[in-house]
Design a protein around this motif. Structure first.
Motif, PDB file in Angstrom:
ATOM      1  N   LYS A  45       0.834  -1.204   0.000  1.00 32.41           N
ATOM      2  CA  LYS A  45       0.000   0.000   0.000  1.00 32.41           C
ATOM      3  C   LYS A  45       0.871   1.257   0.000  1.00 32.41           C
ATOM      4  N   GLN A  48       2.495   1.680  -3.469  1.00 31.26           N
ATOM      5  CA  GLN A  48       1.530   2.173  -4.454  1.00 31.26           C
ATOM      6  C   GLN A  48       1.216   3.646  -4.224  1.00 31.26           C
ATOM      7  N   ALA A  49       1.085   4.027  -2.959  1.00 29.33           N
ATOM      8  CA  ALA A  49       0.814   5.427  -2.639  1.00 29.33           C
ATOM      9  C   ALA A  49       1.958   6.320  -3.083  1.00 29.33           C
ATOM     10  N   ASN A  51       4.082   5.644  -5.546  1.00 23.38           N
ATOM     11  CA  ASN A  51       4.017   5.699  -7.014  1.00 23.38           C
ATOM     12  C   ASN A  51       2.983   6.704  -7.488  1.00 23.38           C
ATOM     13  N   ASP A  52       1.807   6.647  -6.910  1.00 22.24           N
ATOM     14  CA  ASP A  52       0.731   7.540  -7.312  1.00 22.24           C
ATOM     15  C   ASP A  52       1.084   9.000  -7.022  1.00 22.24           C
ATOM     16  N   LEU A  53       1.696   9.235  -5.871  1.00 22.82           N
ATOM     17  CA  LEU A  53       2.043  10.606  -5.486  1.00 22.82           C
ATOM     18  C   LEU A  53       3.079  11.196  -6.428  1.00 22.82           C
ATOM     19  N   TYR A  54       4.128  10.443  -6.714  1.00 18.93           N
ATOM     20  CA  TYR A  54       5.224  10.971  -7.532  1.00 18.93           C
ATOM     21  C   TYR A  54       4.920  10.950  -9.032  1.00 18.93           C
ATOM     22  N   ALA A  55       3.832  10.312  -9.400  1.00 20.90           N
ATOM     23  CA  ALA A  55       3.436  10.328 -10.811  1.00 20.90           C
ATOM     24  C   ALA A  55       2.771  11.641 -11.193  1.00 20.90           C
ATOM     25  N   SER A  56       2.372  12.428 -10.198  1.00 20.02           N
ATOM     26  CA  SER A  56       1.633  13.661 -10.502  1.00 20.02           C
ATOM     27  C   SER A  56       2.057  14.816  -9.589  1.00 20.02           C
TER      28      SER A  56
END
Length: 320
Positions: A45, A48-49, A51-56
């Motif tokens: 978790k 994934q968090a 990854n999601d944060l640094y993708a945007s």
């Protein structure tokens, strides 16, 4: 396993909470509790968090990442990538400036001149290196080293990470602007290949002075601008608290720079920033440096100067 010494940025608070929970569960597991699956679930978790944060990331968030104190510094790159490094000191005119380090060594067996700003990793070293903000002596030392490298046919590598040239009264009295201009001119005049890499902050003329290169590379979450968001905020709104708004409007990210043709390549960082896996980032940087110099290896001095000149003249021509 999360590094207990890792420093989290404000916007990374959800990640910090998950990592803290994992640490607590690991401590509990060490006492004999069978909670391996729960640990694995939270680790997934957290990953994934992240990854999601640094993708945007927003430009302001990238600014904070670029300034992270645990990002790799010039001394880290030199230690890992350069052998037989011999630093040279002084500008032969006034003094030594430890904010800008330069010298000669070998990169993968080949001679190289390395120049760059060193911010320092501890309070003591940050003060010693003036937080990477060079005075005129630093840029005059850079010119001296570039001229020496040109004389002996040695390529030049610049590593850029600075909030800008030092703005003190003494620096201005000793010709800060003139020293920056001469350093920029020395970059443009080199008959040997030069490669510049913006690893963190590339702010103002203090960065441009050693970034005018045949190839300009930039870390994924680095920033490059003629002025810092804080200074832009003070000038535009007479309010230094609007730095975030300024950053989001200034087009300072690596992605912006690539789109505008200011840089040639973005070096992808590990998820969570270069500071989360320093060694992997340094090794990837070494490969990028080798590839950049290989592309320029067969050019004559005149061709090298012409390529560099056309590169910078084309920045404005291609916008439209």
């Amino acid at each position: 396993m999360p590094d207990p010494m890792r420093s989290y940025l404000d916007f990374e608070k959800p990640i910090a909470e998950l990592d803290s929970k994992v640490d607590e569960l690991r401590a509990l597991a060490a006492t004999g509790s069978d909670i391996g699956e729960e640990i694995e679930r939270i680790e997934e978790k957290a990953a994934q968090a992240l990854n999601d944060l640094y993708a945007s990331l927003t430009p302001w968030q990238k600014t904070l990442v670029a300034r992270h104190p645990q990002r790799p510094h010039l001394s880290d790159f030199i230690s890992a990538l350069i052998t037989e490094f011999t630093p040279l000191a002084g500008d032969r005119k006034y003094a030594e400036d430890e904010a800008l380090i330069g010298g000669f060594g070998r990169f993968r067996g080949e001679s190289i001149c390395v120049i760059g700003q060193e911010k320092g990793a501890s309070t003591e070293s940050r003060i010693k290196h003036n937080f990477g903000m060079a005075r005129p002596e630093g840029y005059r030392k850079a010119v001296r080293l570039m001229e020496m490298a040109d004389r002996f046919g040695i390529p030049v590598l610049s590593m850029v990470d600075s909030a800008g040239a030092y703005p003190g009264v003494g620096a201005e009295e000793r010709g800060q602007a003139e020293a920056i201009a001469r350093s920029t001119d020395a970059c443009l005049s080199l008959g040997v290949p030069n490669v510049a890499i913006i690893t963190g902050e590339g702010m103002s003329g203090g960065a441009i002075a050693i970034t005018t290169a045949n190839r300009v590379l930039m870390f994924e979450h680095a920033i490059y601008s003629v002025i810092s968001p804080e200074a832009a905020s003070s000038i535009l709104w007479r309010d230094g608290t609007k730095a975030q708004e300024a950053a989001n409007s200034m087009k300072i990210t690596a992605q912006d720079m690539l789109r505008f043709g200011v840089i040639d390549l973005i070096l992808k960082e590990p998820v969570g920033g270069a500071h989360r896996d320093t060694q992997a980032m340094i090794m990837a940087t070494g490969d990028a440096i080798a590839a950049a110099f290989a592309d320029l290896g067969n050019l004559s001095p005149d061709m090298i100067r012409q390529q560099r000149r056309e590169k910078f003249l084309d920045i404005g021509r291609k916008l439209g």
